[in-house]
Design a protein around this motif. Structure first.
Motif, PDB file in Angstrom:
ATOM      1  N   PRO A 229      -6.526  -9.644  -0.004  1.00 54.39           N
ATOM      2  CA  PRO A 229      -6.854  -7.866   0.295  1.00 54.39           C
ATOM      3  C   PRO A 229      -7.853  -7.336   0.351  1.00 54.39           C
ATOM      4  O   PRO A 229      -8.065  -6.606   1.218  1.00 54.39           O
ATOM      5  CB  PRO A 229      -5.578  -7.828  -0.862  1.00 54.39           C
ATOM      6  N   HIS A 230      -8.825  -8.184   0.027  1.00 60.35           N
ATOM      7  CA  HIS A 230      -9.874  -7.519   0.175  1.00 60.35           C
ATOM      8  C   HIS A 230     -10.546  -7.753   1.928  1.00 60.35           C
ATOM      9  O   HIS A 230     -11.520  -7.121   1.742  1.00 60.35           O
ATOM     10  CB  HIS A 230     -10.913  -8.553  -0.048  1.00 60.35           C
TER      11      HIS A 230
ATOM     12  N   ALA B 294      -4.767  -3.037  -2.657  1.00 60.51           N
ATOM     13  CA  ALA B 294      -5.954  -3.432  -3.842  1.00 60.51           C
ATOM     14  C   ALA B 294      -5.998  -3.266  -5.296  1.00 60.51           C
ATOM     15  O   ALA B 294      -6.378  -4.116  -5.894  1.00 60.51           O
ATOM     16  CB  ALA B 294      -7.794  -3.354  -2.624  1.00 60.51           C
TER      17      ALA B 294
ATOM     18  N   ASP C 124       1.206  -1.160   0.228  1.00 57.81           N
ATOM     19  CA  ASP C 124       0.120   0.179  -0.069  1.00 57.81           C
ATOM     20  C   ASP C 124       0.612   1.202   0.193  1.00 57.81           C
ATOM     21  O   ASP C 124       0.741   2.165  -0.551  1.00 57.81           O
ATOM     22  CB  ASP C 124      -0.523   0.070   1.141  1.00 57.81           C
TER      23      ASP C 124
ATOM     24  N   GLY D 149      -2.671 -12.520  -4.488  1.00 60.01           N
ATOM     25  CA  GLY D 149      -3.907 -12.149  -4.331  1.00 60.01           C
ATOM     26  C   GLY D 149      -4.710 -12.861  -3.979  1.00 60.01           C
ATOM     27  O   GLY D 149      -5.394 -13.140  -2.614  1.00 60.01           O
TER      28      GLY D 149
ATOM     29  N   GLU E 120      -6.435  -5.529  -8.829  1.00 61.74           N
ATOM     30  CA  GLU E 120      -7.165  -4.626  -9.633  1.00 61.74           C
ATOM     31  C   GLU E 120      -6.661  -4.976 -10.888  1.00 61.74           C
ATOM     32  O   GLU E 120      -6.986  -5.135 -12.112  1.00 61.74           O
ATOM     33  CB  GLU E 120      -8.071  -3.588  -9.350  1.00 61.74           C
TER      34      GLU E 120
END
Length: 729
Positions: free
Chosen positions: A322-323, A332, A295, A317, A336
């Motif tokens: 990460p959610h 996140a 991050d 992932g 994506e």
């Protein structure tokens, strides 16, 4: 260095287990220091209580070392003489265990032909004899059918027909000569200080490390807490981050790819990202640390790096979830992009789009944000029609910000652009090589001259003041190590493109391998060419001897290990270019075998001895490239009649099976010619720049192949083992 008294047993092991692990760590560190630096850590070991016993043990150790081509320095011998005899004996066992593999003496080297290099038969006569024996054997004759005749399956072929004891009895002892190799072991400090020095050297290296050195760095990092000022190579940073992650310490990352490398390393995978990694399940604390680090660095500009490793990011992932961490929204976004839900274009993609649209000026402006990338593309930018003056102005700005390794790589590239080369050699990180014709137009000489001047000025500015500079002339033709990946560490190893003298009248190549699971057949061969790299001749299992060379015989199974040799009488050689190679005929790849290494020895014509004599070994290194044909070296005879060796460290793709020297003559010739004729950037170049800055002062800098006696205390010493430290930051 961890203190075993401070380690308490936990649920994963008893106190005895922990002491065992600690002892193994100490032994491993000691072996690393001895093998990598030829220094014996002693530190403050107590003196002996029985005068004379330590001295006797020290001289016995020195004699044992001499038999494998090593000896103690005067300082080391004197220090050993003052220790307890039992301490010297225990240390001597460990020292011998560390140095014998450096020359390949940890195994027994038998030869198929008992009297090699004497009495090597003619090839046709040998095969005819094997066939005759098979036909005379009633049982074997039933398997010899003309329609399906397999010469390699004939009884007696491809397997030793005598024991190693028989070989010993058939050969006279080696006649020691002053020209035999003797590598001096120096007196080291404490194990802690020696391990720390080696760790800082590897961790702070300006050039990428070989796989073996990365593993050594991982071992050293477990015992060293001090960090270098800079860790410029990201693979090194990933290895160090593995321990920081396990200890819950802050991570050293500044790009999203740093986090991916760390996750791969922590899962036992490849931090170079060359091979896919099967990610393990991470603990919650580890997931939080990885996502927090991600991050912090996942800016929009850096998201463009994600598509390059899209599949690995998607797999990661699935492990990091990460959610579950909404407090890390930038992290996140990385996933994506990997899934294709968010678009992020890399700098390279934008540069390529500008070039395809003939917007060269825009491409230059984009590359100004990435100095290293601009310098790597300089040749292309100078050939696409943009103003050379504008490109060189941008280059001058970039040179002040790029790494020293990039500057030196570009300097070497430019000094080879005066005219088209015989061929261009491309080698990937696994040393797998291929060659292509050089179709590039030459660059303008004035443009090249200005670019070279810019680079020389910047490199000189970054070099330290050497004080009094002493340079061994023998090191001047050693190529600068702009990457450590080309070769596995070993005895006498030099970077690709280096030149060194060949001493001795007899040249002998050797290869040893031991299969892990399935029958494996390696073939040692030698390709011999004229000065135009034509009229090939070879020595191999299909041609046992010629007027100046002999082959030791073919071995097709290495369950218990196998050795092959080629002996060459240099004074009688009719070809001025000799290229040894190791072909995989069948079975396991080099990096799949239990053991696989190559080397060469030199002797005087009158020296007897076994086919393998460790004190005559000049070079030895593991074989571990991805190709099926290894090209370690090329031996070249100059116009003065002297022989020199050019270091190649290359692997050819080859075929899945049945590789032979006859099948890769053209490719081998083009590769070797391209490297031999290339003007490498050598130690001579940096030594010249350092000499211009040198001045008699309080300190001394020495650059050479070995550490000489009599250097002033505190002298800065660069040898092949530490040559990477010469590369400026």
């Amino acid at each position: 260095m961890p203190d075993p008294m401070m380690i308490s047993p936990g649920e994963n092991g008893t106190a005895y287990d922990i002491y065992q692990l600690y002892g193994a760590l100490v032994d491993n560190l000691e072996g690393l220091v001895i093998a990598r630096r030829l220094r014996v850590p002693i530190g403050d070991a107590p003196a002996g209580s029985h005068p004379g016993w330590g001295e006797v043990a020290a001289r016995q150790l020195d004699a044992a070392l001499l038999s494998v081509g090593f000896k103690c320095s005067a300082a080391l011998l004197e220090r050993l003489s003052r220790l307890r005899g039992e301490t010297v004996v225990d240390l001597g066992v460990r020292v011998l265990a560390a140095v014998r593999p450096l020359v390949g003496d940890q195994v027994q080297h038998n030869a198929y032909f008992l009297n090699f290099p004497r009495n090597v038969p003619d090839t046709v006569e040998f095969w005819a004899g094997l066939l005759r024996e098979a036909l005379l054997d009633p049982v074997a004759a039933t398997r010899v059918q003309p329609a399906t005749l397999n010469l390699l399956a004939l009884p007696g072929y491809g397997r030793y027909q005598h024991t190693y004891a028989d070989l010993l009895a058939a050969h006279a002892e080696l006649i020691p000569l002053a020209g035999d190799r003797v590598s001096v072991l120096e007196l080291g400090g404490s194990l802690e200080s020696e391990a720390r020095e080696l760790y800082l050297s590897l961790a702070g290296s300006e050039v990428p490390l070989a796989a073996e050195d990365l593993n050594a760095l991982r071992t050293l990092a477990a015992s060293c807490t001090e960090q270098p000022e800079r860790i410029p190579v990201r693979e090194n940073r990933a290895v160090i981050n593995e321990l920081r992650l396990a200890a819950g310490r802050p991570l050293l990352v500044d790009t999203v790819t740093d986090v991916l490398r760390l996750a791969c390393g922590a899962s036992g995978g490849d931090v170079t990202l060359a091979a896919p990694t099967r990610f393990r399940s991470f603990r919650r604390a580890e997931r939080r640390a990885l996502l927090q680090a991600l991050d912090a660095v996942a800016s929009p500009a850096k998201l463009g790096d994600v598509p390059r490793h899209r599949e690995q990011w998607k797999r990661l992932g699935e492990r990091l979830h990460p959610h579950e961490y909404p407090q890390f929204p930038a992290a996140a976004q990385v996933f994506e992009v990997a899934r294709g839900d968010r678009r992020a274009r890399s700098l390279d993609a934008r540069v390529e789009a500008a070039l395809l649209a003939d917007r060269a000026g825009e491409a230059v402006r984009l590359l100004e944000k990435a100095p290293g990338a601009l310098l790597r593309r300089l040749d292309h930018l100078l050939r696409i029609g943009e103003s050379a003056s504008a490109v060189l102005d941008a280059m001058e700005e970039a040179a002040a910000q790029a790494s020293g390794r990039v500057l030196l790589s570009l300097r070497e590239h430019l000094q080879n652009r005066a005219a088209p080369a015989a061929g261009r050699v491309f080698a990937n990180r696994h040393s797998r090589a291929w060659a292509a014709a050089d179709a590039r137009p030459p660059l303008d000489t004035e443009v090249v001259a200005r670019a070279v001047a810019i680079l020389d000025e910047e490199v000189t500015r970054r070099l330290p003041d050497p004080g009094e500079l002493i340079v061994d002339p023998d090191v001047l033709d050693v190529a600068l190590p702009l990457s450590g990946k080309a070769a596995a560490p070993g005895l006498g190893m030099l970077p690709r493109g280096s030149l060194s003298a060949v001493d001795g009248e007899l040249l002998r190549f050797f290869v040893y391998w031991r299969q892990a699971e399935r029958r494996t057949d390696y073939d040692l061969s030698a390709l011999m060419l004229d000065t135009s790299y034509g009229t090939p001749e070879h020595i191999s299992w299909t041609s046992y001897r010629n007027a100046f060379a002999e082959y030791s015989g073919d071995l097709t199974d290495a369950t218990n290990g196998a050795s092959e040799f080629i002996n060459i009488r240099l004074a009688q050689a009719t070809k001025p270019i000799i290229i040894p190679q190791v072909n995989i005929y069948a079975g396991e790849a080099f990096d799949e075998a239990a053991e696989a290494f190559f080397g060469y020895m030199t002797r005087d014509a009158g020296q007897e001895g076994l086919p393998f004599e460790p004190r005559t070994v000049r070079m030895k290194s593991d074989l571990r490239g991805a190709g099926r044909v290894a090209l370690p070296l090329a031996f070249l005879r100059g116009v003065d009649g002297a022989w020199r060796v050019k270091w190649l460290h290359l692997y050819l793709n080859g075929h899945a099976r049945f590789n032979q020297v006859e099948g890769n003559r053209v490719t081998t010739s083009l590769l070797v010619r391209s490297i031999v004729e290339r003007d490498q950037l050598r130690v001579r170049y940096l030594a010249g720049l350092l000499r211009a800055k040198s001045s008699p002062g309080e300190h001394t800098t020495y650059i050479g192949l070995q550490v000489p006696a009599g250097l002033p205390d505190g002298a800065r010493v660069y040898t092949p083992a530490t040559l990477h430290e010469l590369i400026p930051a």
